[in-house]
Design a protein around this motif. Structure first.
Motif, short mmCIF file in Angstrom:
data_model
loop_
_atom_site.label_atom_id
_atom_site.label_comp_id
_atom_site.label_asym_id
_atom_site.label_seq_id
_atom_site.Cartn_x
_atom_site.Cartn_y
_atom_site.Cartn_z
N VAL A 1 0.84 -1.20 0.00
CA VAL A 1 0.00 0.00 0.00
C VAL A 1 0.88 1.25 0.00
O VAL A 1 0.66 2.19 -0.76
CB VAL A 1 -0.94 0.01 1.22
CG1 VAL A 1 -1.70 1.34 1.30
CG2 VAL A 1 -1.93 -1.16 1.12
N TYR A 2 1.88 1.26 0.85
CA TYR A 2 2.77 2.42 0.95
C TYR A 2 3.65 2.53 -0.29
O TYR A 2 3.94 3.64 -0.77
CB TYR A 2 3.61 2.33 2.22
CG TYR A 2 2.78 2.50 3.46
CD1 TYR A 2 2.57 3.77 4.01
CD2 TYR A 2 2.19 1.41 4.08
CE1 TYR A 2 1.80 3.94 5.15
CE2 TYR A 2 1.40 1.57 5.22
CZ TYR A 2 1.20 2.83 5.74
OH TYR A 2 0.43 3.00 6.85
N ASN B 1 1.56 4.02 -3.15
CA ASN B 1 1.37 5.46 -2.96
C ASN B 1 2.63 6.24 -3.29
O ASN B 1 2.57 7.32 -3.87
CB ASN B 1 0.92 5.75 -1.53
CG ASN B 1 -0.59 5.61 -1.34
OD1 ASN B 1 -1.34 6.55 -1.54
ND2 ASN B 1 -1.00 4.40 -0.99
N ASN C 1 -7.18 6.35 1.16
CA ASN C 1 -6.89 7.26 2.26
C ASN C 1 -5.51 7.88 2.14
O ASN C 1 -4.61 7.34 1.49
CB ASN C 1 -7.00 6.51 3.60
CG ASN C 1 -8.43 6.09 3.91
OD1 ASN C 1 -9.26 6.91 4.28
ND2 ASN C 1 -8.71 4.81 3.77
N ASP D 1 -4.36 8.78 7.62
CA ASP D 1 -5.53 7.93 7.85
C ASP D 1 -5.21 6.46 7.66
O ASP D 1 -5.63 5.61 8.45
CB ASP D 1 -6.68 8.34 6.92
CG ASP D 1 -7.30 9.67 7.32
OD1 ASP D 1 -7.09 10.09 8.48
OD2 ASP D 1 -7.97 10.30 6.47
N ARG D 2 -4.48 6.14 6.60
CA ARG D 2 -4.19 4.73 6.38
C ARG D 2 -3.23 4.17 7.43
O ARG D 2 -3.31 2.99 7.78
CB ARG D 2 -3.66 4.49 4.97
CG ARG D 2 -2.32 5.08 4.64
CD ARG D 2 -1.87 4.61 3.24
NE ARG D 2 -0.61 5.22 2.84
CZ ARG D 2 -0.49 6.33 2.15
NH1 ARG D 2 -1.57 6.98 1.77
NH2 ARG D 2 0.70 6.82 1.83
N PHE E 1 -6.31 -4.84 4.03
CA PHE E 1 -5.93 -3.43 3.98
C PHE E 1 -5.64 -3.01 2.54
O PHE E 1 -6.12 -1.97 2.06
CB PHE E 1 -4.70 -3.23 4.87
CG PHE E 1 -4.13 -1.85 4.89
CD1 PHE E 1 -4.90 -0.75 5.22
CD2 PHE E 1 -2.77 -1.65 4.61
CE1 PHE E 1 -4.36 0.54 5.25
CE2 PHE E 1 -2.22 -0.37 4.65
CZ PHE E 1 -3.02 0.72 4.97
N GLU F 1 -7.97 -0.38 0.23
CA GLU F 1 -7.37 0.85 -0.28
C GLU F 1 -7.41 0.92 -1.81
O GLU F 1 -7.49 2.02 -2.37
CB GLU F 1 -5.92 0.96 0.20
CG GLU F 1 -5.76 1.29 1.67
CD GLU F 1 -6.31 2.67 2.01
OE1 GLU F 1 -5.97 3.64 1.33
OE2 GLU F 1 -7.12 2.75 2.98
N THR G 1 -8.92 -5.89 10.31
CA THR G 1 -8.84 -4.75 9.38
C THR G 1 -10.22 -4.16 9.10
O THR G 1 -10.37 -2.94 9.01
CB THR G 1 -8.17 -5.18 8.06
OG1 THR G 1 -6.82 -5.59 8.33
CG2 THR G 1 -8.13 -4.02 7.06
N TYR H 1 -11.35 -0.21 9.84
CA TYR H 1 -12.00 0.73 8.91
C TYR H 1 -13.31 1.26 9.49
O TYR H 1 -13.64 2.43 9.30
CB TYR H 1 -12.26 0.05 7.56
CG TYR H 1 -11.09 0.16 6.62
CD1 TYR H 1 -10.92 1.27 5.79
CD2 TYR H 1 -10.12 -0.85 6.55
CE1 TYR H 1 -9.85 1.38 4.92
CE2 TYR H 1 -9.04 -0.75 5.69
CZ TYR H 1 -8.91 0.37 4.88
OH TYR H 1 -7.83 0.47 4.03
N ASN I 1 -12.42 3.89 12.10
CA ASN I 1 -11.65 5.05 11.68
C ASN I 1 -12.42 6.37 11.65
O ASN I 1 -11.89 7.39 12.12
CB ASN I 1 -11.02 4.78 10.31
CG ASN I 1 -10.04 5.86 9.91
OD1 ASN I 1 -9.10 6.16 10.64
ND2 ASN I 1 -10.24 6.46 8.75
#
Length: 254
Positions: free
Chosen positions: A95-96, A99, A107, A111-112, A160, A164, A209, A213, A216
């Motif tokens: 995910v990171y 991005n 998000n 937030d994530r 996750f 996303e 997870t 969410y 959150n």
């Protein structure tokens, strides 16, 4: 053993209750939700956890089943790989990475990171509690087999990744779940877990997870409402990989 199964069922109910409570709190506070609640989303993780809880008594059957799985995947069943030690973190790390490559998820970084931290916290507490409550012997003779912490971490990350990027492409989610499944299989191949451990771990990871969410929006409104003007956002995240317990630090410099 009857009391053991009752404790496992109670913990499962507790996790589901937390998710339902989180949803009700979000509704009452009229907070815009990032993930719409659907009771059907509880079916798969509940089935997986329940299967793991019900099957832990059938050790002889599990021994034969584990042996069959290992023989199907590799010829040398005494071999060991460290693949699962790293792959458990791959879905979440993806995910990171995406991005950073400019492929934006649902998000922002703050937030994530809060969502992932909440999910890992739920995984850590539930897995650690269950390991202590059950104290099931691993296939290799060591303790604390049920459930699989590696698998729980991997499936928490896979869910996750799916949440996303499911609006971008279904293949992100498929790849994440493929890696998580492989992690669980290698826990069996490495003689560290029974199939029931892996199934329960997968259910706990997915459910954790989903709960993260659902929580959150409430956390953003009630806990992190003053962070917009803050210079940094940080979170300490506990982790447990089956052997070691530690803490990780998530830091977002604005």
């Amino acid at each position: 053993m009857k009391a053991l199964k009752q404790n496992i069922i109670l913990l499962t109910i507790l996790l589901i209750t937390i998710s339902l409570t989180a949803q009700e709190v979000v509704k009452k506070d009229s907070i815009k939700q990032n993930l719409k609640f659907n009771y059907k989303q509880l079916i798969i993780p509940t089935v997986l956890i329940s299967y793991g809880a019900i099957g832990i008594e059938k050790i002889d059957y599990l021994k034969d089943l584990n042996l069959e799985i290992r023989e199907e995947v590799i010829n040398d069943i005494d071999g060991r790989t460290t693949f699962d030690d790293f792959s458990q973190y791959a879905p979440a790390a993806t995910v990171y990475a995406l991005n950073n490559l400019g492929i934006q998820g649902k998000n922002n970084l703050k937030d994530r990171s809060v969502i992932l931290g909440t999910s890992f916290l739920l995984v850590f507490t539930s897995v650690t509690a269950l390991k202590r409550i059950t104290n099931i012997e691993r296939p290799d003779g060591t303790s604390y087999s049920f459930p699989s912490g590696h698998t729980a971490t991997a499936f928490a990350g896979a869910e996750f990744l799916w949440q996303e990027y499911k609006d971008k492409s279904i293949w992100y989610g498929i790849s994440g779940y493929a890696v998580a499944t492989a992690t669980g299989i290698f826990r069996i191949i490495n003689n560290k877990h029974w199939l029931t451990d892996v199934a329960a771990g997968a259910g706990i990871g997915i459910l954790s997870t989903k709960i993260a969410y659902w929580l959150n929006p409430y956390m953003k409104a009630k806990i992190f409402n003053s962070t917009e003007d803050a210079k940094t956002v940080s979170m300490i995240v506990p982790f447990y990989n089956g052997k070691e317990i530690g803490l990780g630090l998530l830091l977002n410099l604005k």
